[in-house]
Design an enzyme around this catalytic site. Structure first.
Site, PDB file in Angstrom:
ATOM      1  N   ASP A 197       8.406   6.307   7.993  1.00  0.00           N
ATOM      2  CA  ASP A 197       8.138   7.608   8.328  1.00  0.00           C
ATOM      3  C   ASP A 197       7.223   8.117   7.217  1.00  0.00           C
ATOM      4  OD1 ASP A 197       9.905   8.168   6.273  1.00  0.00           O
ATOM      5  OD2 ASP A 197      11.269   9.275   7.405  1.00  0.00           O
ATOM      6  N   LYS A 234       4.602  12.101  -3.427  1.00  0.00           N
ATOM      7  CA  LYS A 234       5.462  11.400  -2.577  1.00  0.00           C
ATOM      8  C   LYS A 234       6.297  11.605  -1.686  1.00  0.00           C
ATOM      9  CE  LYS A 234       8.548   7.598  -4.681  1.00  0.00           C
ATOM     10  NZ  LYS A 234       9.035   7.134  -5.799  1.00  0.00           N
ATOM     11  N   ASP A 270       8.210   4.197 -10.443  1.00  0.00           N
ATOM     12  CA  ASP A 270       9.047   3.963  -9.488  1.00  0.00           C
ATOM     13  C   ASP A 270      10.613   4.056  -9.717  1.00  0.00           C
ATOM     14  OD1 ASP A 270       8.247   4.238  -6.725  1.00  0.00           O
ATOM     15  OD2 ASP A 270       7.065   2.326  -6.549  1.00  0.00           O
ATOM     16  N   ASP A 316       4.836  -4.782  -7.482  1.00  0.00           N
ATOM     17  CA  ASP A 316       4.257  -3.392  -7.133  1.00  0.00           C
ATOM     18  C   ASP A 316       4.856  -2.263  -8.147  1.00  0.00           C
ATOM     19  OD1 ASP A 316       6.406  -4.347  -5.390  1.00  0.00           O
ATOM     20  OD2 ASP A 316       6.293  -2.262  -4.362  1.00  0.00           O
ATOM     21  N   ASN A 317       5.901  -2.518  -8.471  1.00  0.00           N
ATOM     22  CA  ASN A 317       6.534  -1.333  -9.185  1.00  0.00           C
ATOM     23  C   ASN A 317       6.198  -1.562 -10.707  1.00  0.00           C
ATOM     24  OD1 ASN A 317       7.183  -0.256  -6.882  1.00  0.00           O
ATOM     25  ND2 ASN A 317       9.297  -1.195  -7.073  1.00  0.00           N
ATOM     26  N   GLY A 342       0.900  -1.200   0.082  1.00  0.00           N
ATOM     27  CA  GLY A 342       0.057   0.070  -0.054  1.00  0.00           C
ATOM     28  C   GLY A 342       1.125   1.294  -0.007  1.00  0.00           C
ATOM     29  N   ARG A 399      -1.309  -1.478 -10.286  1.00  0.00           N
ATOM     30  CA  ARG A 399      -0.147  -2.081 -10.764  1.00  0.00           C
ATOM     31  C   ARG A 399      -0.533  -3.635 -10.495  1.00  0.00           C
ATOM     32  NH1 ARG A 399       3.190   1.098  -7.033  1.00  0.00           N
ATOM     33  NH2 ARG A 399       1.904   2.815  -6.514  1.00  0.00           N
ATOM     34  N   GLY A 434       2.613   3.600   1.341  1.00  0.00           N
ATOM     35  CA  GLY A 434       3.418   4.176   2.692  1.00  0.00           C
ATOM     36  C   GLY A 434       3.859   5.556   2.791  1.00  0.00           C
ATOM     37  N   ARG A 435       4.119   6.130   1.712  1.00  0.00           N
ATOM     38  CA  ARG A 435       4.470   7.358   1.749  1.00  0.00           C
ATOM     39  C   ARG A 435       4.176   8.150   0.490  1.00  0.00           C
ATOM     40  NH1 ARG A 435      10.838   7.840  -0.124  1.00  0.00           N
ATOM     41  NH2 ARG A 435      10.827   5.961  -1.624  1.00  0.00           N
TER      42      ARG A 435
END
Ligand code: AMP
Ligand code: MG
Length: 524
Positions: free
Chosen positions: A162, A150, A299, A289-290, A127, A220, A129-130
């Site tokens: 983070d 992003k 990505d 995922d990329n 998912g 994706r 995440g950033r």
């Protein structure tokens, strides 16, 4: 980086603004008048939120986390214009707030997308995440593009991350994605990089930044894997329908839309991989995922371009076994497509054996499709305008010679001249000289004159690519010395990669002997 307000009349940046398509921006001093709504409309944002309208299982609603000091670092003016956005309205404090996520443009409905992915062969739930999707911007021409921030803060998919990104990797993605676009290779684009004024902590504190990424979509292989792993057939069917509507609407009403989708994705990946190989691009982290279903390159993490031709070339610091080596990429694409086909089995056919047979039949076409595109690219690189059965072996023999000689991929192709051409001296390397004679004889068997041969060669063999050592030098200057000059010069050169005239010498040549092979790192 400069601290002048680019929009201030008479400021030294006024001329830069007019001449440089990528506007470097300092801390802006002017504020725009009017409410957020009118200024968003003024900038030209027109959001649709079709992905946000999909059921809750597809995403999680989340706003970007505001940052301390939003500051525009780069704006891609030509891209803004092509999206129907007004570049002049994208340079002030309001825009810096949009490009860091401090303000949401009118009409956007931010979400993080759910997906899974095979990372180095292992299926994981991931998912965004950033990254946060603001929505789909509709251009005046009626096209839809995802607008994604992003590095805009944590989401429920961040796990221990983070949610942030450092300036260096975001500038790197901007540079390389724009280079790929100029090389005529399908790719996500970069609209802006904005500084956050906050450090991100990696091995050391680094300046934080947010990249605004533009994509045909962020669907994706991993999006399908997410629903397939949950056994959620209803949403899988919905996802297939959504994907078809966005990327191949003409297949929606076909007899077996899921099979149509599979065939379309296979074809787009076969074409894309041939284009990567044409310019020596190593993606570096071809996890499922990329892999974008649109057929765009997506990505830009530890990616790089090869200098010397070497199918085993690996740059990513974490790719210890060379899974994603330059020459392995078509095979990995095929592996990823098999994972994609598996997710579609429940919606391909009610009878599992029939579904498997259909999936296999489609997957078996990948190799032939890739070979077709790759041979077409090689023919163009060699200026072959007719078709002969020995063309593939002619090209393969040149590649073999380049590998053995450690020859530079880009400049060898760019500088090819047939044996006996005016002003061409015989090569001192007997292996190359023999090949050159064969190639000259092949060219002589086609009717097209050398001028026509040259025309196709210079549009398929770039003179300038983002060579690792140049990219690293530009990024060090931009992030450590806070000097965007070298980055901007490289960006400008990469905007016209097929033109050798007036390009700085250093950009046309392979790295000097002894330049260390650069290691690249994931952008985390
Ligand atoms: P990538 O290798 O960039 O394709 O990322 C793989 C996964 O890791 C995705 O789910 C990302 O959202 C997540 N990820 C990468 N970096 C971070 C970060 N700094 N914070 C949170 N999630 C991250
Ligand atoms: Mg990714």
């Amino acid at each position: 980086m400069t601290t002048d307000d680019a929009r201030q009349p008479g400021s030294p940046l006024t001329t830069l603004l007019e001449t440089s398509p990528h506007l470097p921006c300092g801390t802006p001093r002017h504020s725009l008048s009017g409410s957020a709504e009118t200024s968003a409309l003024h900038a030209g944002w027109r959001f649709d939120n079709s992905y946000a309208r999909l059921p809750d299982a597809f995403h999680s609603r989340v706003n970007p986390t505001p940052v301390a000091e939003p500051r525009l670092v780069l704006l891609n003016r030509p891209l803004a214009e092509s999206l129907g956005l007004d570049p002049a309205a994208l340079t002030g404090p309001e825009a810096a707030a949009w490009f860091t996520g401090n303000k949401i443009p009118h009409g956007a409905e931010p979400i993080a997308q759910a997906y899974a992915g095979h990372q180095y062969g292992n299926l994981t739930r991931l998912g965004d995440g950033r990254a946060i999707l603001l929505g789909e911007h509709c251009t005046p021409g009626g096209r839809h593009f995802d607008i994604q921030l992003k590095g805009s803060g944590p989401t429920i998919y961040s796990r221990r991350g983070d949610g942030r990104a450092a300036l260096g990797p975001m500038l790197r993605e901007y540079l390389i994605s724009e280079a790929m676009h100029a090389l005529n290779i399908p790719t996500t684009r970069s609209l802006a990089v904005a500084g956050t004024g906050e450090p991100v902590f990696r091995e050391e504190p680094l300046p934080g930044a947010v990249l605004t990424r533009i994509a045909a979509s962020h669907l994706r292989v991993g999006t399908f894997e997410y629903f397939a792993a949950r056994g959620d057939i209803g949403n899988l069917r919905l996802l297939a329908d959504y994907t078809l509507r966005r990327h191949c609407p003409e297949r929606v009403e076909s007899e077996n839309p899921a099979l149509g989708l599979l065939e379309e994705v296979i074809e787009r990946q076969a074409a894309l991989l041939a284009q990567w190989m044409r310019v020596g691009f190593v993606h570096g982290v071809m996890n499922t995922d990329n892999m974008a279903l649109s057929g765009e390159t997506i990505d830009y993490g530890p990616c790089a371009f090869i200098d010397a031709y070497d199918p085993a070339a690996v740059f990513s610091s974490i790719d210890h076994h060379g899974r994603y080596a330059f020459g392995r990429q078509p095979g990995i694409a095929s592996w990823n497509l098999a994972r994609f086909a598996e997710t579609l089995l429940p919606i391909l056919h009610a009878e599992p054996a029939t579904a498997i047979a259909q999936a296999n039949e489609a997957l078996e076409t990948f190799s032939g499709r890739f070979q077709h595109h790759w041979l077409a690219a090689l023919r163009a690189k060699l200026g072959l305008l007719t078709v002969e059965s020995e063309d593939a072996s002619l090209a393969a023999d040149l590649l073999r010679w380049m590998h053995e000689a450690g020859a530079d991929y880009t400049s060898t192709f760019r500088n090819l001249r047939p044996h006996g051409a005016p002003g061409t001296e015989a090569s001192a390397d007997p292996g190359f000289a023999t090949w050159q004679q064969r190639w000259a004889a092949r060219l002589a068997r086609q009717p097209q004159p050398w001028t026509e041969v040259q025309r196709i060669m210079i549009t398929h063999n770039p003179a300038v690519i983002p060579r690792n050592h140049q990219v690293e030098t530009a990024l060090v200057a931009a992030t450590i010395a806070e000097d965007l000059g070298p980055f901007e010069r490289l960006l400008a050169a990469l905007a016209r990669p097929y033109e050798a005239a007036d390009q700085p010498d250093g950009l046309l040549n392979p790295p000097p002997k002894g330049t260390p092979v650069c290691r690249t790192f994931c952008g985390t």
